[in-house]
Scaffold this active site. Structure first.
Site: not given
Length: 146
Positions: A86, A114
């Protein structure tokens, strides 16, 4: 000496964030078919990450249904503990668009982000996060854990 506005500077620099125009996800412009295509690309990037010997994570940043950034996990192969798929996709989109503000962009990722990745999406101005092959809509990125 004449001072230029930010918009004028962006035009002189070759478009930057202004190069991509069109409807934003906030207006519901990303169709179900586009979301499926974008998630399929994230899944393909996950496969590439595994082939390269890294963790199974891939991500795509899109605006108006068009890919503006891609990333695969490079935590093990670089080694860089912040090189999550990401974050890599957000960095790529910022580079391509010439701005750290990814307003109107969506993040498609193969797994629930996360806290670090969600915070990065929040600070970049990502408007929506989709994760997993079922395309779970995680809504807007939140910054509750930092």
């Amino acid at each position: 000496m004449t001072s230029l506005t930010r918009r004028q500077l962006m035009r002189l620099a070759g478009g930057g964030a202004l190069a991509l125009s069109g409807p934003t996800p906030e207006g519901g412009a990303t169709s179900t078919a586009d979301r499926a295509r974008l998630m399929a690309r994230a899944v393909e990037l996950r496969r590439i990450a595994v082939e390269r010997g890294d963790q199974a994570f891939g991500a795509v940043v899109a605006r108006g249904g068009q890919v503006v950034g891609e990333g695969i996990s490079a935590v093990l192969t670089t080694p860089d503990p912040t090189a999550h798929g990401e974050v890599q996709a957000i960095r790529d989109a910022a580079r391509r668009l010439g701005t750290p503000r990814l307003s109107g962009c969506e993040l498609y990722t193969t797994f629930r982000p996360c806290p670090m990745c969600e915070a990065a999406a929040y600070w970049a101005g990502i408007v929506r996060v989709y994760h997993g092959e079922a395309m779970t809509d995680a809504g807007e990125p939140r910054l509750s854990r930092c």
